[in-house]
Design a protein around this motif. Structure first.
Motif, PDB file in Angstrom:
ATOM      1  N   GLU A 106       2.489 -16.288   9.652  1.00 30.44           N
ATOM      2  CA  GLU A 106       3.110 -15.836  10.900  1.00 30.44           C
ATOM      3  C   GLU A 106       2.261 -14.762  11.585  1.00 30.44           C
ATOM      4  O   GLU A 106       2.198 -14.704  12.823  1.00 30.44           O
ATOM      5  N   ALA A 107       1.624 -13.916  10.779  1.00 28.50           N
ATOM      6  CA  ALA A 107       0.812 -12.831  11.343  1.00 28.50           C
ATOM      7  C   ALA A 107      -0.569 -13.305  11.757  1.00 28.50           C
ATOM      8  O   ALA A 107      -1.368 -12.507  12.250  1.00 28.50           O
ATOM      9  N   ALA A 108      -0.859 -14.601  11.567  1.00 30.91           N
ATOM     10  CA  ALA A 108      -2.158 -15.179  11.935  1.00 30.91           C
ATOM     11  C   ALA A 108      -3.306 -14.573  11.136  1.00 30.91           C
ATOM     12  O   ALA A 108      -4.391 -14.319  11.659  1.00 30.91           O
ATOM     13  N   ALA A 146      -6.764 -17.203  18.260  1.00 33.15           N
ATOM     14  CA  ALA A 146      -5.423 -17.705  17.932  1.00 33.15           C
ATOM     15  C   ALA A 146      -4.394 -17.078  18.848  1.00 33.15           C
ATOM     16  O   ALA A 146      -4.573 -15.958  19.326  1.00 33.15           O
ATOM     17  N   PRO A 147      -3.323 -17.776  19.146  1.00 26.37           N
ATOM     18  CA  PRO A 147      -2.270 -17.190  19.970  1.00 26.37           C
ATOM     19  C   PRO A 147      -1.638 -16.001  19.280  1.00 26.37           C
ATOM     20  O   PRO A 147      -1.754 -15.835  18.070  1.00 26.37           O
ATOM     21  N   GLU A 148      -0.956 -15.196  20.084  1.00 23.42           N
ATOM     22  CA  GLU A 148      -0.285 -14.037  19.499  1.00 23.42           C
ATOM     23  C   GLU A 148       0.713 -14.507  18.456  1.00 23.42           C
ATOM     24  O   GLU A 148       1.473 -15.458  18.676  1.00 23.42           O
ATOM     25  N   PRO A 149       0.712 -13.884  17.280  1.00 23.07           N
ATOM     26  CA  PRO A 149       1.655 -14.305  16.238  1.00 23.07           C
ATOM     27  C   PRO A 149       3.085 -13.990  16.629  1.00 23.07           C
ATOM     28  O   PRO A 149       3.340 -13.061  17.394  1.00 23.07           O
ATOM     29  N   SER A 150       3.999 -14.757  16.069  1.00 21.39           N
ATOM     30  CA  SER A 150       5.414 -14.481  16.302  1.00 21.39           C
ATOM     31  C   SER A 150       5.813 -13.234  15.526  1.00 21.39           C
ATOM     32  O   SER A 150       5.152 -12.858  14.564  1.00 21.39           O
ATOM     33  N   PRO A 151       6.884 -12.561  15.945  1.00 22.80           N
ATOM     34  CA  PRO A 151       7.314 -11.366  15.219  1.00 22.80           C
ATOM     35  C   PRO A 151       7.564 -11.676  13.748  1.00 22.80           C
ATOM     36  O   PRO A 151       8.063 -12.744  13.400  1.00 22.80           O
ATOM     37  N   LEU A 152       7.208 -10.729  12.884  1.00 26.32           N
ATOM     38  CA  LEU A 152       7.405 -10.921  11.458  1.00 26.32           C
ATOM     39  C   LEU A 152       8.881 -10.731  11.144  1.00 26.32           C
ATOM     40  O   LEU A 152       9.456  -9.694  11.402  1.00 26.32           O
ATOM     41  N   ARG A 153       9.495 -11.755  10.539  1.00 28.05           N
ATOM     42  CA  ARG A 153      10.945 -11.739  10.380  1.00 28.05           C
ATOM     43  C   ARG A 153      11.400 -11.609   8.928  1.00 28.05           C
ATOM     44  O   ARG A 153      12.544 -11.316   8.678  1.00 28.05           O
ATOM     45  N   MET A 178       0.840  -1.187   0.000  1.00 26.23           N
ATOM     46  CA  MET A 178       0.000   0.000   0.000  1.00 26.23           C
ATOM     47  C   MET A 178       0.883   1.247   0.000  1.00 26.23           C
ATOM     48  O   MET A 178       2.050   1.199   0.425  1.00 26.23           O
ATOM     49  N   PRO A 179       0.352   2.400  -0.467  1.00 24.92           N
ATOM     50  CA  PRO A 179       1.183   3.611  -0.518  1.00 24.92           C
ATOM     51  C   PRO A 179       1.757   4.023   0.833  1.00 24.92           C
ATOM     52  O   PRO A 179       2.848   4.605   0.899  1.00 24.92           O
ATOM     53  N   ASP A 180       1.029   3.736   1.917  1.00 27.46           N
ATOM     54  CA  ASP A 180       1.491   4.176   3.229  1.00 27.46           C
ATOM     55  C   ASP A 180       1.886   3.026   4.147  1.00 27.46           C
ATOM     56  O   ASP A 180       1.886   3.166   5.369  1.00 27.46           O
ATOM     57  N   GLY A 181       2.242   1.884   3.561  1.00 30.24           N
ATOM     58  CA  GLY A 181       2.708   0.793   4.413  1.00 30.24           C
ATOM     59  C   GLY A 181       2.442  -0.578   3.825  1.00 30.24           C
ATOM     60  O   GLY A 181       2.080  -0.724   2.654  1.00 30.24           O
ATOM     61  N   ASN A 182       2.611  -1.583   4.673  1.00 33.72           N
ATOM     62  CA  ASN A 182       2.458  -2.983   4.288  1.00 33.72           C
ATOM     63  C   ASN A 182       1.308  -3.584   5.076  1.00 33.72           C
ATOM     64  O   ASN A 182       1.288  -3.518   6.308  1.00 33.72           O
ATOM     65  N   GLY A 183       0.350  -4.162   4.358  1.00 32.01           N
ATOM     66  CA  GLY A 183      -0.848  -4.695   5.013  1.00 32.01           C
ATOM     67  C   GLY A 183      -0.566  -5.800   6.004  1.00 32.01           C
ATOM     68  O   GLY A 183      -1.221  -5.892   7.049  1.00 32.01           O
ATOM     69  N   ILE A 184       0.416  -6.637   5.705  1.00 30.95           N
ATOM     70  CA  ILE A 184       0.741  -7.711   6.645  1.00 30.95           C
ATOM     71  C   ILE A 184       1.366  -7.137   7.911  1.00 30.95           C
ATOM     72  O   ILE A 184       1.074  -7.595   9.025  1.00 30.95           O
ATOM     73  N   ILE A 204      -1.153  -6.191  10.575  1.00 32.87           N
ATOM     74  CA  ILE A 204      -1.992  -7.174  11.261  1.00 32.87           C
ATOM     75  C   ILE A 204      -1.724  -7.251  12.766  1.00 32.87           C
ATOM     76  O   ILE A 204      -2.669  -7.319  13.564  1.00 32.87           O
ATOM     77  N   PRO A 205      -0.472  -7.232  13.245  1.00 28.22           N
ATOM     78  CA  PRO A 205      -0.272  -7.272  14.704  1.00 28.22           C
ATOM     79  C   PRO A 205      -0.978  -6.132  15.436  1.00 28.22           C
ATOM     80  O   PRO A 205      -1.537  -6.338  16.519  1.00 28.22           O
ATOM     81  N   ALA A 206      -0.960  -4.918  14.850  1.00 33.61           N
ATOM     82  CA  ALA A 206      -1.654  -3.790  15.493  1.00 33.61           C
ATOM     83  C   ALA A 206      -3.155  -4.014  15.485  1.00 33.61           C
ATOM     84  O   ALA A 206      -3.855  -3.676  16.464  1.00 33.61           O
ATOM     85  N   ILE A 207      -3.692  -4.586  14.396  1.00 33.01           N
ATOM     86  CA  ILE A 207      -5.131  -4.892  14.342  1.00 33.01           C
ATOM     87  C   ILE A 207      -5.487  -5.910  15.404  1.00 33.01           C
ATOM     88  O   ILE A 207      -6.491  -5.775  16.120  1.00 33.01           O
ATOM     89  N   ARG A 208      -4.656  -6.935  15.553  1.00 34.76           N
ATOM     90  CA  ARG A 208      -4.934  -7.974  16.560  1.00 34.76           C
ATOM     91  C   ARG A 208      -4.838  -7.424  17.975  1.00 34.76           C
ATOM     92  O   ARG A 208      -5.574  -7.862  18.869  1.00 34.76           O
ATOM     93  N   GLN A 209      -3.922  -6.502  18.187  1.00 33.80           N
ATOM     94  CA  GLN A 209      -3.808  -5.913  19.525  1.00 33.80           C
ATOM     95  C   GLN A 209      -5.037  -5.088  19.871  1.00 33.80           C
ATOM     96  O   GLN A 209      -5.546  -5.137  20.995  1.00 33.80           O
ATOM     97  N   ALA A 210      -5.544  -4.339  18.873  1.00 28.65           N
ATOM     98  CA  ALA A 210      -6.731  -3.516  19.116  1.00 28.65           C
ATOM     99  C   ALA A 210      -8.004  -4.344  19.118  1.00 28.65           C
ATOM    100  O   ALA A 210      -8.912  -4.094  19.931  1.00 28.65           O
ATOM    101  N   ARG A 211      -8.076  -5.342  18.221  1.00 25.46           N
ATOM    102  CA  ARG A 211      -9.301  -6.142  18.073  1.00 25.46           C
ATOM    103  C   ARG A 211      -8.920  -7.605  17.882  1.00 25.46           C
ATOM    104  O   ARG A 211      -8.836  -8.092  16.748  1.00 25.46           O
ATOM    105  N   PRO A 212      -8.651  -8.339  18.931  1.00 27.32           N
ATOM    106  CA  PRO A 212      -8.176  -9.721  18.785  1.00 27.32           C
ATOM    107  C   PRO A 212      -9.138 -10.637  18.041  1.00 27.32           C
ATOM    108  O   PRO A 212      -8.710 -11.655  17.487  1.00 27.32           O
ATOM    109  N   ASP A 213     -10.424 -10.290  18.013  1.00 25.90           N
ATOM    110  CA  ASP A 213     -11.409 -11.152  17.376  1.00 25.90           C
ATOM    111  C   ASP A 213     -11.724 -10.741  15.937  1.00 25.90           C
ATOM    112  O   ASP A 213     -12.658 -11.273  15.339  1.00 25.90           O
ATOM    113  N   LEU A 214     -10.997  -9.790  15.387  1.00 30.68           N
ATOM    114  CA  LEU A 214     -11.283  -9.284  14.049  1.00 30.68           C
ATOM    115  C   LEU A 214     -10.455 -10.057  13.013  1.00 30.68           C
ATOM    116  O   LEU A 214      -9.234  -9.912  12.942  1.00 30.68           O
ATOM    117  N   PRO A 215     -11.099 -10.881  12.175  1.00 26.65           N
ATOM    118  CA  PRO A 215     -10.338 -11.660  11.179  1.00 26.65           C
ATOM    119  C   PRO A 215      -9.847 -10.772  10.041  1.00 26.65           C
ATOM    120  O   PRO A 215     -10.489  -9.781   9.673  1.00 26.65           O
TER     121      PRO A 215
END
Length: 476
Positions: free
Chosen positions: A94-96, A128-135, A56-62, A65-76
């Motif tokens: 990895e990002a679940a 789902a468990p917290e995803p591992s850091p994206l490497r 995306m022009p202002d970042g990477n969608g994957i 995902i960790p920020a989305i999961r932190q704010a809304r853990p139930d949001l697929p």
């Protein structure tokens, strides 16, 4: 279908198509071309499902995902991407992410996945468990790209078992990229900082095996075509695996990744592969599709290979539409390795910035001519479990050089084990003697004369290499 869907994609056409399809299905839709706007909606509590592009022009969608999961853990989150590489699939896993679909995606398939995501009513215990850091931020080399369903299925399988403790057996025809995939199981896994050793039939001596354990604590052992090892070497492999399992702590056990032909069970049935070794190696079997089973990937791969050749000092080239059509129609019995050979040759020999149909037709005819019997050059083959795939080189020295370079490449930044000179000569000597004996009908005197060596020297070598001689009348 009921729910609110948040769409983030910088392609207006895709936003329009998805908005119309989801609205007709009964959903409420908010669409944007910005990840920052998507984040704002998520933080406000909007949405029951996110569909996001990667680049995306202002970042990477994957990465979002960790920020989305932190704010809304139930949001697929469903990820869609034109970056159809194995790394994209692994990072989405990895990002679940709920699902990953390559572009151009099949709309009914995406709608079905969206319906599954919206119908899910997770409890806390289901989350789902917290995803591992994206490497993984960069992609490995070709041929680990592909939109074809067969390749996407392969990517998903690799992503699922990447960090599992099970041994992996990678099956496929020669030239499909099995060795690169095997290496990716180390380089893209959480073992990447540990040691890796590649074992081929040229490394089957006891002194090589003895050094493997110390170099691969917690790392990876890659075994190239174990069916090509002689029976004694296969027995030593079994002993090595048993010794590692007995002596190592669980966390220090190396993972074993092997490559094989398209039908390892046929190798086992024919006695080429010991059954007790096969069952130690085949914890998970991953099948790599031949290039003819992923026709839609031929042109993207060709463009990738031409671009890569340009970065290596060859002229920049493209393909005319007619040349691309000819390329797509070719069967590529040598798979991706043959395609790479062809693209590098065209990058060097084409007369203009774009490869013409005439130049493509001539190059493809040379590919076929090299494989035809009775040609003027030397044709060599790479053995598989169900036959051979020719390597399109006119000179034996070119073919040997290509095999040696591949052998060094398999070891990555490491050098092969010491003693390479004798191992390579041993590998060449056996087939030379066997072919010469066959050509002379098993007559050792004629064979020695053909080779230009003493008969006693020939007998000594046959004994050392355990080559059985059967005298017969040569049929003309």
């Amino acid at each position: 279908m009921d729910g609110t869907v948040l769409i983030a994609d910088d392609d207006r056409t895709i936003r329009t198509v998805l908005t119309q399809a989801l609205t007709r299905a009964g959903c409420r839709v908010h669409a944007t071309g910005s990840l920052s706007q998507l984040s704002k909606w998520v933080e406000e509590g909007r949405g029951d499902l996110v569909i996001t592009d990667v680049m995306m022009p202002d970042g990477n969608g994957i990465d979002q995902i960790p920020a989305i999961r932190q704010a809304r853990p139930d949001l697929p989150v469903i990820v869609i991407s034109a970056q159809n590489t194995i790394v994209t699939a692994i990072r989405a896993t990895e990002a679940a992410a709920f699902e990953y679909l390559p572009k151009p995606f099949d709309l009914p398939d995406l709608m079905a996945k969206a319906g599954q995501a919206l119908s899910r009513r997770p409890r806390k215990s289901d989350l789902a468990p917290e995803p591992s850091p994206l490497r993984h931020s960069t992609d490995p080399a070709m041929p680990l790209i592909g939109h074809a369903p067969a390749m996407q299925a392969l990517f998903r399988m690799v992503a699922r078992v990447l960090n599992a403790d099970l041994p992996v057996l990678i099956a496929g025809e020669p030239g499909t990229g099995k060795s690169i995939i095997a290496r990716s199981f180390h380089d893209l896994s959480d073992r990447s900082e540990r040691g890796v050793v590649v074992l081929t039939s040229a490394d089957a001596g006891e002194e090589v095996f003895a050094r493997v354990a110390d170099k691969t604590r917690g790392g990876t052992i890659i075994i190239e075509n174990p069916a090509g090892f002689d029976q004694a070497a296969q027995a030593r492999l079994i002993g090595l695996i048993e010794a590692l399992e007995a002596e190592s702590e669980r966390t220090q056990l190396p993972r074993i990744v092997s490559t094989t032909g398209p039908d390892p069970q046929a190798d086992m049935a024919a006695g080429r592969l010991r059954s007790d070794l096969y069952y130690r190696l085949a914890g998970v079997t991953v099948s790599v599709p031949p290039l003819r089973a992923r026709v839609d990937d031929i042109l993207p791969l060709a463009e990738h290979l031409l671009a890569r050749a340009a970065t290596q000092g060859l002229p920049e080239r493209g393909l005319t539409e007619d040349a691309a059509g000819l390329l797509r129609a070719y069967a590529f019995p040598g798979n991706v390795r043959e395609l790479e050979n062809l693209m590098r040759r065209l990058a060097l020999t084409a007369s203009g910035p774009e490869v013409s149909a005439t130049e493509m037709r001539e190059a493809l005819s040379q590919q076929g001519g090299t494989r035809a019997a009775g040609g003027g050059g030397t044709t060599t083959t790479e053995s598989g479990s169900n036959g051979t795939a020719p390597i399109a080189n006119a000179r034996l020295s070119d073919t040997v050089e290509a095999h040696l370079q591949r052998y060094f490449d398999l070891h990555g930044d490491e050098l092969p084990p010491p003693g390479l000179y004798d191992r390579i000569l041993h590998e060449i000597e056996r087939p030379l003697l066997e072919v010469a004996l066959d050509a002379t009908g098993g007559n050792q005197l004629k064979c020695a004369d053909l080779l230009g060596i003493n008969r006693n020297t020939l007998r000594k070598k046959l004994t050392e290499l355990n080559i059985e001689v059967t005298r017969r009348r040569k049929l003309m």
